[in-house]
Design an enzyme around this catalytic site. Structure first.
Site, PDB file in Angstrom:
ATOM      1  N   GLY A 254      -1.886   5.635  -1.239  1.00  0.00           N
ATOM      2  CA  GLY A 254      -1.108   5.710  -0.024  1.00  0.00           C
ATOM      3  C   GLY A 254      -1.540   4.722   1.038  1.00  0.00           C
ATOM      4  O   GLY A 254      -2.256   3.766   0.796  1.00  0.00           O
ATOM      5  N   SER A 255      -1.097   4.979   2.254  1.00  0.00           N
ATOM      6  CA  SER A 255      -1.368   4.082   3.372  1.00  0.00           C
ATOM      7  C   SER A 255      -1.023   4.778   4.674  1.00  0.00           C
ATOM      8  O   SER A 255      -0.340   5.803   4.685  1.00  0.00           O
ATOM      9  CB  SER A 255      -0.515   2.803   3.269  1.00  0.00           C
ATOM     10  OG  SER A 255      -0.655   2.174   2.021  1.00  0.00           O
ATOM     11  N   ASN A 256      -1.475   4.190   5.766  1.00  0.00           N
ATOM     12  CA  ASN A 256      -1.013   4.543   7.096  1.00  0.00           C
ATOM     13  C   ASN A 256      -0.356   3.325   7.712  1.00  0.00           C
ATOM     14  O   ASN A 256      -0.801   2.189   7.495  1.00  0.00           O
ATOM     15  CB  ASN A 256      -2.180   4.957   8.003  1.00  0.00           C
ATOM     16  CG  ASN A 256      -2.900   6.193   7.520  1.00  0.00           C
ATOM     17  OD1 ASN A 256      -2.291   7.194   7.180  1.00  0.00           O
ATOM     18  ND2 ASN A 256      -4.227   6.116   7.489  1.00  0.00           N
ATOM     19  N   ASN A 517       2.662   8.404   4.200  1.00  0.00           N
ATOM     20  CA  ASN A 517       2.979   8.837   2.829  1.00  0.00           C
ATOM     21  C   ASN A 517       3.709  10.162   2.752  1.00  0.00           C
ATOM     22  O   ASN A 517       3.844  10.727   1.676  1.00  0.00           O
ATOM     23  CB  ASN A 517       1.732   8.866   1.929  1.00  0.00           C
ATOM     24  CG  ASN A 517       0.935   7.595   2.039  1.00  0.00           C
ATOM     25  OD1 ASN A 517      -0.260   7.638   2.302  1.00  0.00           O
ATOM     26  ND2 ASN A 517       1.582   6.459   1.878  1.00  0.00           N
TER      27      ASN A 517
END
Length: 831
Positions: A254-256, A517
């Site tokens: 995932g990521s921000n 996400n």
């Protein structure tokens, strides 16, 4: 680009003509090397040199001919390469040359794997043979060899030449990285090798084991049920859960992303925080930052995976963009009803269809060192779904299962330079509308102060009606015997089988958008996105801890003059915006604040519980004293910083409550003071029932036992148990895990009596905070695991130490800034 009006004697079409020209004019005297270089420069500008590259000699005639290349490389602090060239071929040349300087062994392994040669060089063990079979299938299908634009061809052709030039310059026996120095598998490459790296799909690679495992059943296989490893029958609900868990694995990284608009930014222009989470141990998913410039045509700073010769996400003078993993279901499993007595034929709309059989052959290194051929057969349906076999999907004489995936081809690469030229986020969105190539969310900000969130597609065209009426095994798969259960079509979509752009979630704002996400629903709580097909993600359901953490911190920045004192104070949808303005420094501080959101909303009640119940009995009548742990948690600073004491204890408490399974939410077994409320999704559930909560107490007891058995003090500093070692130097790391809701994600999962391993899993990687100004983009960034995987490189762990110290790199963008900041400046060229 050729110079106009060049004299005929300078217009040479080949290197051989240049040689002849110099021989015929041997009377020419050069007073200095500089004079000779000036002539070479004129020739390169006036002539389309065509060179035969030995690495390309096995390819087609068009692949053998490449232009002469020249690129300027300036490295700034951290080794960040700024590559400048006059054409795309030279840009690719300089980019791969720089990559090879830093990560030659990783690149060489890429080309071996994607060329289906792992078993040839390393033997069939460790999955090498299965990997080669799979990649040979892709090669046979022409994966990477599809027709592309002239611009893309030039970029990749130059990239291959740049890699080869580095090998030729250094010599394999003299490579700086001992991990591949002198190895026979380090070899020159051709353009197709480089293209395959860009076409590689990490999600497709995740499916590889179950695709390779698929083979027709023996004549004695008649069972229609599926059993687990103990022989117990799996129910449809269990199968559906197993499939969901399997599909979540690639999404664990995932990521921000946070994009701040001009209405609330400190300078009225867009800001962007980029924070992808990638594995620190996976060589094939390692980011490489770069600044690429063709004066007057292209200027972009950002990153991409090692081996890909252009920026994938980053910033130009006008737009900054990044991505996060989407919740959309971008593949479909299908259940096939097989023809009796024919395990490789299936029914479709009542008609009998044979499966397509594709047999591949690869070269394998035998135990005695000889090379032998091994073959394998793959099977697929007429609609392109590949047969699979796994612990949840079996292939019997009555049913089989297949997976249908998306393939965007070269649509993303073809649109690359249009993306770099976009002046606004709306122009960027239109480019995505036209091509629909991005398999993840898009978050962007522009120089005018507008921000964008969208999941632009492609996403399989599966209506809610189809999701319900075609589902089998409680939604684990669709009915593969009916045409009406196949993906639908839309004339306005970029390709068949996907939703059109107008059907995809999108929001433009002037305050902010964000994604961590979760689904599209609350990309901005002031404008919830609703009414989209279920295949895109959920709505009006509980948000993950990391999503809630990010939104809470944004709200606190916007309302800092009267910020809430506690995470338990309600944050409602549609909160008005205050006069508080957000700066890039605010975003940097937000990321490294390391607030432990789960701790903020349940720690106090946990302490009340354990003080009321100072001991707990586990199985076997073992009594565990909770008092010391209770005191540690009571004193914990509710952060996941290096100096935080008790953060690891709280983490293990949550892990025990979740049976040590990966999750993004608070444990379902807890009894909450305030359960989830659709009207207050940003801060519910929260709080613990302090009168009756047995799972909470048992989980704390299990965490205590686990840590004590490993010899880890309950009040240890987080940095003492969460670290990496580089060349004998132990580097403590801040950050926390998904289960804790720490925005700055760092994963080091406890391993039994061995305690905590080094950080290798999905964690913060290339982090970047950008803003626009009158002087152009202003960038702070860091590659957490550092630029080079070579232990002897000065860039092996310098940025990792900076990450530990919460420092950022200043990344220059303007040409004059790059020149001033350069610590190394050189030109690479061929010939």
């Amino acid at each position: 680009m050729l110079i106009d009006n060049c004299p005929d004697y300078l217009k040479l079409s080949s290197y051989s003509k240049l040689s002849s020209h110099l021989k015929l004019n041997s009377h020419l005297k050069f007073r200095s090397a500089a004079q000779f270089l000036i002539l070479v420069a004129l020739l390169s500008a006036c002539s389309e040199w065509r060179l035969l590259d030995s690495a390309e000699s096995s390819g087609s005639s068009s692949d053998q001919k490449i232009l002469a290349y020249s690129a300027e490389i300036r490295r700034t602090k951290g080794g960040i390469p700024h590559i400048k060239a006059n054409d795309l071929g030279s840009l690719g040349f300089g980019t791969l040359y720089a990559m090879a300087e830093d990560n030659i062994c990783i690149l060489a392994k890429h080309y071996i794997m994607l060329g289906a040669n792992k078993a040839k060089y390393f033997g069939p063990e460790d999955g090498n043979l299965e990997s080669d079979w799979f990649h040979q299938l892709l090669i046979n299908r022409g994966h990477g060899a599809e027709k592309t634009s002239d611009d893309i061809n030039a970029l990749f052709q130059g990239a291959a030449a740049g890699y080869n030039h580095y090998l030729q310059t250094m010599g394999v026996d003299n490579l700086p990285d001992a991990q591949c120095r002198g190895q026979g598998w380090v070899r020159p490459v051709n353009t197709l090798d480089v293209k395959r790296v860009t076409r590689a799909d990490s999600f497709l690679d995740h499916l590889r084991p179950i695709i390779v495992a698929a083979k027709p059943p023996s004549s004695t296989t008649t069972s229609t049920t599926i059993s687990d490893e103990r022989g117990d029958l799996l129910t449809p609900l269990m199968i559906a859960a197993a499939v969901n868990d399997y599909l979540e694995i690639p999404k664990q990284g995932g990521s921000n992303a946070i994009a701040i608009g001009g209405d609330v930014s400190s300078n009225g222009r867009g800001l962007l925080l980029t924070n992808p989470h990638m594995p620190w141990h996976n060589e094939f998913q390692r980011f490489y930052p770069m600044h690429q410039t063709i004066p007057g045509k292209l200027d972009v700073m950002g990153a991409n995976l090692v081996g890909r010769p252009r920026v994938g996400f980053g910033i130009t003078e006008n737009v900054a963009w990044t991505s996060t993993v989407s919740t959309a279901k971008r593949l479909s499993f299908y259940q096939l009803k097989l023809v009796p007595g024919k395990a490789t034929s299936y029914f479709f709309d009542g008609a009998e269809y044979p499966m397509k059989k594709e047999t591949v052959t690869v070269q394998v290194k035998a135990a005695d060192g000889s090379i032998e051929a091994r073959t394998h057969s793959f099977y697929s349906t007429h609609y392109g779904a590949m047969l699979v076999k796994s612990e949840f999907f079996d292939w019997t004489d009555q049913t089989a299962y297949a997976v249908r995936t998306l393939d965007t081809g070269w649509r993303g690469e073809v649109s690359t330079f249009d993306q770099y030229s976009a002046k606004t986020v709306r122009e960027l969105k239109q480019i995505h509308n036209d091509n629909q190539f991005l398999m993840v969310n898009l978050i962007a900000a522009d120089n005018q102060g507008e921000v964008l969130y969208t999941d632009p597609g492609p996403v399989p065209h599966i209506s809610d009606y189809k999701m319900a009426s075609c589902a089998v095994l409680r939604g684990a798969a669709f009915d593969g015997s009916r045409s009406d259960c196949q993906w639908g079509n839309d004339d306005d979509a970029a390709s068949a089988g996907i939703f059109a752009p107008d059907d995809m979630p999108v929001v433009f704002r002037k305050d902010y958008v964000t994604n961590s996400n979760d689904s599209f629903w609350l990309s901005n709580p002031n404008q919830p996105l609703t009414g989209y097909p279920e295949v895109l993600g959920n709505e009006k359901q509980q948000r993950t801890l990391r999503t809630r953490s990010g939104l809470k911190m944004i709200q606190e920045l916007l309302h800092s003059n009267n910020a809430t004192d506690s995470a338990e104070d309600s944050i409602v949808l549609g909160d008005s915006i205050s006069d508080r303005k957000i700066s890039r420094a605010d975003l940097q501080q937000l990321l490294f604040a390391n607030e432990n959101y789960a701790g903020e909303i349940i720690r106090d009640d946990l302490v009340v519980l354990c003080k009321k119940n100072p001991s707990v009995k586990l199985e076997g009548d073992k009594t565990v004293d909770l008092r010391a742990a209770c005191d540690v948690l009571d004193s914990w600073d509710l952060h996941s910083n290096i100096e935080s004491r008790g953060a690891h204890l709280f983490r293990e408490f949550l892990a025990a409550a979740n049976d040590y399974q990966y999750t993004r939410y608070l444990p379902k077994s807890f009894k909450f003071k305030v359960p989830f409320d659709e009207a207050h999704p940003l801060d519910t559930p929260r709080g613990l029932n302090t009168n009756d909560n047995p799972t909470v107490l048992l989980s704390l007891a299990k965490a205590i036992v686990r840590l004590e058995r490993a010899g880890i003090a309950l009040d240890a500093k987080l940095g003492d148990v969460q670290s990496v070692t580089r060349n004998g130097v132990v580097i403590p790391l801040h950050g926390g895990q998904e289960i804790e809701g720490v925005f700055n994600k760092v994963e080091a999962n406890f391993e039994g009596s061995e305690g905590y391993p080094e950080v290798t899993r999905w964690s913060s990687s290339w982090i970047m905070a950008t803003e626009f100004s009158d002087d152009g983009p202003s960038i702070k960034a860091l590659l957490t695991y550092s630029l080079s995987a070579n232990p002897d490189s000065p860039y092996f762990y310098d940025q990792t130490q900076m990450y530990s110290d919460k420092q950022w790199l200043d990344i220059p963008f303007a040409d004059s800034q790059v020149n001033r900041a350069a610590i190394k400046h050189y030109v690479v060229q061929q010939p």
